[in-house]
Structures are given as structure tokens and as C-alpha cells.
Design a protein around this motif. Structure first.
Motif, PDB file in Angstrom:
ATOM      1  N   ASP A  85      -4.906  -8.851  -8.231  1.00 31.20           N
ATOM      2  CA  ASP A  85      -4.071  -9.848  -7.569  1.00 31.20           C
ATOM      3  C   ASP A  85      -3.054  -9.210  -6.623  1.00 31.20           C
ATOM      4  O   ASP A  85      -2.958  -9.574  -5.453  1.00 31.20           O
ATOM      5  N   HIS A  86      -2.284  -8.271  -7.148  1.00 33.33           N
ATOM      6  CA  HIS A  86      -1.225  -7.671  -6.351  1.00 33.33           C
ATOM      7  C   HIS A  86      -1.741  -6.545  -5.456  1.00 33.33           C
ATOM      8  O   HIS A  86      -1.111  -6.247  -4.432  1.00 33.33           O
TER       9      HIS A  86
ATOM     10  N   GLU B 177      -2.085  -5.328   2.183  1.00 40.36           N
ATOM     11  CA  GLU B 177      -1.831  -6.058   3.423  1.00 40.36           C
ATOM     12  C   GLU B 177      -0.405  -5.822   3.910  1.00 40.36           C
ATOM     13  O   GLU B 177      -0.159  -5.630   5.098  1.00 40.36           O
ATOM     14  N   PHE B 178       0.555  -5.829   2.968  1.00 44.15           N
ATOM     15  CA  PHE B 178       1.953  -5.633   3.318  1.00 44.15           C
ATOM     16  C   PHE B 178       2.410  -4.258   2.822  1.00 44.15           C
ATOM     17  O   PHE B 178       3.402  -4.129   2.093  1.00 44.15           O
ATOM     18  N   SER B 179       1.691  -3.250   3.230  1.00 44.29           N
ATOM     19  CA  SER B 179       1.909  -1.900   2.700  1.00 44.29           C
ATOM     20  C   SER B 179       3.253  -1.320   3.102  1.00 44.29           C
ATOM     21  O   SER B 179       3.727  -0.365   2.491  1.00 44.29           O
TER      22      SER B 179
ATOM     23  N   PRO C 177      -4.515  -6.302  -3.378  1.00 46.38           N
ATOM     24  CA  PRO C 177      -4.790  -6.748  -2.008  1.00 46.38           C
ATOM     25  C   PRO C 177      -3.533  -7.174  -1.261  1.00 46.38           C
ATOM     26  O   PRO C 177      -3.393  -6.914  -0.058  1.00 46.38           O
ATOM     27  N   LEU C 178      -2.609  -7.842  -1.943  1.00 48.29           N
ATOM     28  CA  LEU C 178      -1.374  -8.284  -1.296  1.00 48.29           C
ATOM     29  C   LEU C 178      -0.566  -7.096  -0.794  1.00 48.29           C
ATOM     30  O   LEU C 178      -0.105  -7.070   0.361  1.00 48.29           O
ATOM     31  N   LEU C 179      -0.403  -6.094  -1.643  1.00 49.52           N
ATOM     32  CA  LEU C 179       0.438  -4.965  -1.278  1.00 49.52           C
ATOM     33  C   LEU C 179      -0.263  -4.012  -0.320  1.00 49.52           C
ATOM     34  O   LEU C 179       0.396  -3.219   0.359  1.00 49.52           O
TER      35      LEU C 179
ATOM     36  N   PHE D 262       6.764 -12.532   2.145  1.00 52.60           N
ATOM     37  CA  PHE D 262       6.273 -11.300   2.766  1.00 52.60           C
ATOM     38  C   PHE D 262       5.967 -11.464   4.266  1.00 52.60           C
ATOM     39  O   PHE D 262       6.375 -10.624   5.067  1.00 52.60           O
TER      40      PHE D 262
ATOM     41  N   ASP E  29       8.935 -14.570  -6.128  1.00 48.91           N
ATOM     42  CA  ASP E  29       7.516 -14.409  -5.843  1.00 48.91           C
ATOM     43  C   ASP E  29       7.336 -14.082  -4.359  1.00 48.91           C
ATOM     44  O   ASP E  29       8.148 -14.502  -3.520  1.00 48.91           O
ATOM     45  N   PRO E  30       6.278 -13.356  -3.989  1.00 49.87           N
ATOM     46  CA  PRO E  30       6.178 -12.788  -2.632  1.00 49.87           C
ATOM     47  C   PRO E  30       5.765 -13.767  -1.542  1.00 49.87           C
ATOM     48  O   PRO E  30       5.061 -13.401  -0.606  1.00 49.87           O
TER      49      PRO E  30
END
Length: 358
Positions: free
Chosen positions: A122-123, A129-131, A125-127, A100, A96-97
Motif C-alpha cells: 500500500d505505502h 511516486e512521492f519519493s 507505491p505511494l512513497l 501529498f 493520512d497522505p
């Protein structure tokens, strides 16, 4: 190359029974070691590996009655990786991330294989942020909801060629193998077998969160169809392989976007065809009419059972050997590692695995 493989801690590597991610990590790690790489595996202490093992907890968290909060153990795992990161050229995460934020500060290259379903709410916004995080998908279908992410490649799972042997003389039963969850439709597997008049063996794990579903929906069906269904519980080791190899077919009536479906290639390695609903990655994995049948509903599944004699079990095995070996998987990951170490990108726009149809 010095490579770290970071496994989830829910099961050992490899797992006893259910645990597709841990099984993939095991196969990949062993293949990388065979290729001559120096591999360090972060996993549970009861894992078995040819790599250097960094144990994080005593046993798989799902098998430890004293464990309630699995998050705390994975936080400790992140710290263990960060403390040792200077020893590696590449860190490969399968977890799980949580890591990151730490990955941005690693003194080495890193990549993440996402093993589960991706949800834009869910994923996404996370990805975003950590593009910059380099990612690998396990099917093209899996990446579609977040197609814009930093995908390096799609790499299908693989198995060691020697782990599963071809069985050309199966017994007269169908098999449901995996996990008792609503999306995998064990109820439909029972219905399909009953209507086809073929015995069904069910070897499936019941997680605590799915216990109520099993007790209220599935257990009564099993009881009502005792003349058709054998419920075996979770089955691991050689017994699991024998179940797969001796089945007339694997029944896979999923009704969710399955990211891959490891059990389909395990069956294929045994020469066992799969009858599957065409959801998620199923059309990427199965060759319809060659390694099984892709169907739309239970009626079509019943019809497909009557046509199993047209499937050549040797051909199933040949397709596995061409498309789904662990060595093929490892070589594709090495391509990704090398591209990242060179400061470039392994982006190729899609899956690298060959498809054999005929």
C-alpha cells in the motif's frame, strides 16, 4: 520559526481518551510554543492549545453522530493548509497522505510524521511516486518495511514531565489500556491476569469496526471472569492518569508490529512497569528488566508478574525523564525543520533518543 502542525480530525487535540496521534500532536505543539516558536494548529474546533488554532470541524469526527464520511473533512483541511501555506516556514503533517500532491506545490518546507503501520503493498507505491517527500518515523521498526523512503529521522514520542507523576505505592491490579482490537489481544490480557491471580482493569475504546469482535470474543470473556476483570470502557482525563499510576503493571500482549506504543511511556512516566510481548517497537521503547519485562508468550507474562517487585518504579521514571520527554521530542523535530529550511536533509539513519539500560 513559523510552524504549522496539521492534526488528524478523528479526535480533538488533545483527545479525551483514545487517540495517540492527537495526543502526540498536542504535546509537540505545546513544547514548540514553549520554545518560542510561532505555531499554528490545524485541528478540530474543540481542541485546546497554546498555539493559534485553525478549526476545521466542530468536534472530533469519531464523536460526531452526524458524520459518516470523514474523508470529506480531511480534504477541506488540506485546502485550509494550502491557502495559508505562505505564512509558514514549515508545515508538519500528521494526517493520512491526502495532501501529498498539494505538498509538491507548497511555497514552504514540509515534513510528514507517519504514525501508523507501513505496508509495502500500500505505502510502497505511494512513497515511490512521492519519493521526494521528507518523512519522520516514530520507531526504527516502523520504517523497516519501506527502509528506502526519504526518512529524515526516527523521533520517539515524548510526554510533558509534569503530565504524569511518579506513584511509588501502587494498588494491586493490572491494567489493559488502549483499544479493543484483535492485534492488541485483550483476550490474552484477561487470561494472563486470571492465571496470575491478579485483578485486571480494562479501560479500552471499542470502535464501530471492532464492535462485533468485542461483543463476540471479549464481552463473553469479561462476563466469565467477573471475579478477575473490571471493564471500565473508555477512560480519559485525570481518571486515565490515575489508572496508569496506581497499577502494579501495564499489560501489553500485542501480536502485531506496533509502530510505537504510546501507553508504554505514559506508564513509565508514572513509574509503572510494562509487561509486553516483544513485537514491533516494544524492544526500542522498553528496557527489559528496568522499565518492565519483554516476554514471548502468556506463560512468560505470568512469570513476569511474580517478578514485578524487582522493578524500581523510581528507575522507570528516571528512564522516562531521560528518553521520552516532549521537550526532547520537540528539539529533535526542530533539528529536522532547520535542516529542511536550509535546503538540506536531517537524515541520520536512525533514532536520536538516548537509551538507558542497567
Amino acid at each position: 520559526m513559523r510552524i504549522a502542525q496539521v492534526a488528524p480530525l478523528y479526535e480533538s487535540v488533545p483527545p479525551y481518551g483514545y487517540g495517540a496521534t492527537e495526543r502526540v500532536v498536542h504535546y509537540l505543539t505545546e513544547a514548540l510554543v514553549a520554545l518560542g516558536h510561532h505555531v499554528t494548529l490545524f485541528a478540530t474546533a474543540d481542541s485546546t492549545t497554546s498555539a493559534e488554532l485553525v478549526p476545521i470541524c466542530e468536534r472530533g469526527l469519531w464523536r460526531d453522530a452526524a458524520v459518516w464520511d470523514t474523508l470529506t473533512h480531511h480534504v477541506r483541511e488540506v485546502e485550509a493548509v494550502v491557502q495559508r501555506a505562505g505564512r509558514f516556514g514549515v508545515v508538519h503533517f500528521h494526517t493520512d497522505p491526502l495532501y501529498f500532491p498539494s505538498a509538491r506545490r507548497l511555497p514552504c518546507a514540509h515534513v510528514t510524521t507517519l504514525h501508523g503501520r507501513l505496508l509495502p503493498a500500500d505505502h510502497g507505491p505511494l512513497l515511490r511516486e512521492f519519493s521526494e517527500a521528507p518523512l519522520v518515523s516514530i520507531s526504527n521498526c516502523q520504517r523497516e518495511p519501506i527502509a528506502w523512503a526519504n526518512w529524515q529521522a526516527t523521533i520517539h514520542h515524548g510526554l510533558p514531565e509534569e503530565a504524569f507523576g511518579l506513584c511509588e505505592d501502587p494498588e494491586d491490579y493490572l491494567l489493559f489500556l488502549g483499544r479493543m482490537m484483535p492485534e492488541k489481544r485483550p483476550d490474552l490480557a484477561i487470561d494472563i491476569a486470571r492465571r496470575a491471580g491478579v485483578r485486571l482493569k480494562m479501560a479500552a475504546k471499542v470502535h464501530p469496526g471492532e464492535k462485533q469482535y468485542f461483543e463476540e470474543r471479549i464481552a463473553p470473556l469479561i462476563e466469565a471472569n467477573r471475579d478477575t476483570v473490571d471493564y471500565l470502557g473508555e477512560v480519559g482525563g485525570q481518571a486515565r492518569i490515575e489508572l496508569l499510576s496506581k497499577a502494579r503493571a501495564l499489560v501489553f500482549p500485542i501480536q502485531w508490529p506496533e509502530p510505537f506504543g504510546m501507553v508504554m511511556i505514559e506508564a513509565m512516566a508514572c513509574g509503572t512497569p510494562t509487561i509486553a510481548f516483544g513485537c514491533g517497537a516494544v524492544p526500542e521503547v522498553l528496557d527489559d528488566g528496568v522499565t518492565g519485562y519483554i516476554v514471548d508468550d502468556a506463560d512468560a507474562a505470568v512469570d513476569a508478574i511474580a517478578r514485578l517487585g524487582a522493578i524500581d518504579r523510581r528507575r522507570c521514571r528516571t528512564v522516562f525523564e531521560t528518553r521520552f520527554t516532549s521537550m526532547r521530542m520537540a528539539l529533535e523535530y526542530v533539528d529536522v525543520y532547520e535542516a529542511l529550511l536550509e535546503g538540506g536533509s536531517a537524515r541520520d539513519g536512525g533514532v536520536r533518543a538516548l537509551s538507558v539500560r542497567g
